[in-house]
Write a protein that holds these residues in place. Structure first.
Motif, short mmCIF file in Angstrom:
data_model
loop_
_atom_site.label_atom_id
_atom_site.label_comp_id
_atom_site.label_asym_id
_atom_site.label_seq_id
_atom_site.Cartn_x
_atom_site.Cartn_y
_atom_site.Cartn_z
N LEU A 9 37.05 20.56 53.04
CA LEU A 9 36.78 19.98 54.36
C LEU A 9 37.63 20.61 55.46
O LEU A 9 37.25 20.55 56.63
N ARG A 10 38.72 21.24 55.10
CA ARG A 10 39.55 21.91 56.10
C ARG A 10 38.81 23.09 56.74
O ARG A 10 39.20 23.56 57.80
N GLN A 11 37.74 23.54 56.10
CA GLN A 11 36.96 24.65 56.63
C GLN A 11 35.88 24.18 57.60
O GLN A 11 35.16 24.99 58.18
N VAL A 12 35.76 22.87 57.77
CA VAL A 12 34.73 22.26 58.61
C VAL A 12 35.39 21.76 59.90
O VAL A 12 36.53 21.29 59.85
N PRO A 13 34.69 21.84 61.02
CA PRO A 13 35.27 21.29 62.26
C PRO A 13 35.70 19.83 62.08
O PRO A 13 35.01 19.05 61.41
N ALA A 14 36.83 19.48 62.67
CA ALA A 14 37.43 18.16 62.48
C ALA A 14 36.48 17.01 62.79
O ALA A 14 36.49 16.00 62.10
N ASN A 15 35.66 17.16 63.80
CA ASN A 15 34.76 16.06 64.18
C ASN A 15 33.61 15.86 63.20
O ASN A 15 32.92 14.84 63.27
N ASP A 16 33.40 16.77 62.27
CA ASP A 16 32.33 16.65 61.28
C ASP A 16 32.84 16.23 59.90
O ASP A 16 32.05 15.94 59.00
N ARG A 17 34.14 16.21 59.71
CA ARG A 17 34.73 16.00 58.39
C ARG A 17 34.40 14.65 57.77
O ARG A 17 34.04 14.58 56.60
N ASP A 18 34.53 13.57 58.53
CA ASP A 18 34.28 12.25 57.95
C ASP A 18 32.85 12.09 57.47
O ASP A 18 32.59 11.59 56.38
N GLN A 31 31.64 11.68 53.50
CA GLN A 31 30.80 10.59 53.02
C GLN A 31 29.55 11.12 52.31
O GLN A 31 29.17 10.62 51.25
N GLU A 32 28.93 12.13 52.90
CA GLU A 32 27.74 12.71 52.28
C GLU A 32 28.07 13.34 50.92
O GLU A 32 27.28 13.24 49.98
N LEU A 33 29.22 13.99 50.83
CA LEU A 33 29.63 14.59 49.56
C LEU A 33 29.83 13.54 48.48
O LEU A 33 29.39 13.71 47.34
N TYR A 34 30.47 12.44 48.83
CA TYR A 34 30.69 11.38 47.86
C TYR A 34 29.38 10.72 47.43
O TYR A 34 29.19 10.43 46.25
#
Length: 65
Positions: A33-42, A46-49
């Motif tokens: 998730l560190r490779q994803v923009p911060a505003n998209d991480r949450d 959730q989608e990954l889980y």
């Protein structure tokens, strides 16, 4: 160990086993998730889980034997 948890999660609908599987992947998910923009991480987390839970429930455990 992971195969046993997967079997337990599927056959006995064991939420604790499912949670343990998810927790075992948490460090990798956080790193990715560190490779994803911060505003998209949450949202992505959730989608990954959700996807992981789907895979846990549908994975063909016969392939593990």
């Amino acid at each position: 160990m992971l195969a046993e948890l997967l079997a337990q999660a599927q056959q006995h609908h064991d939420q604790e086993a499912t949670l343990h599987i998810l927790e075992s992947f948490t460090p990798k998910i956080k790193a990715s998730l560190r490779q994803v923009p911060a505003n998209d991480r949450d949202d992505l987390k959730q989608e990954l889980y959700v996807k992981m839970i789907e895979v846990i429930q549908t994975f063909d455990i016969r392939e593990l034997k």
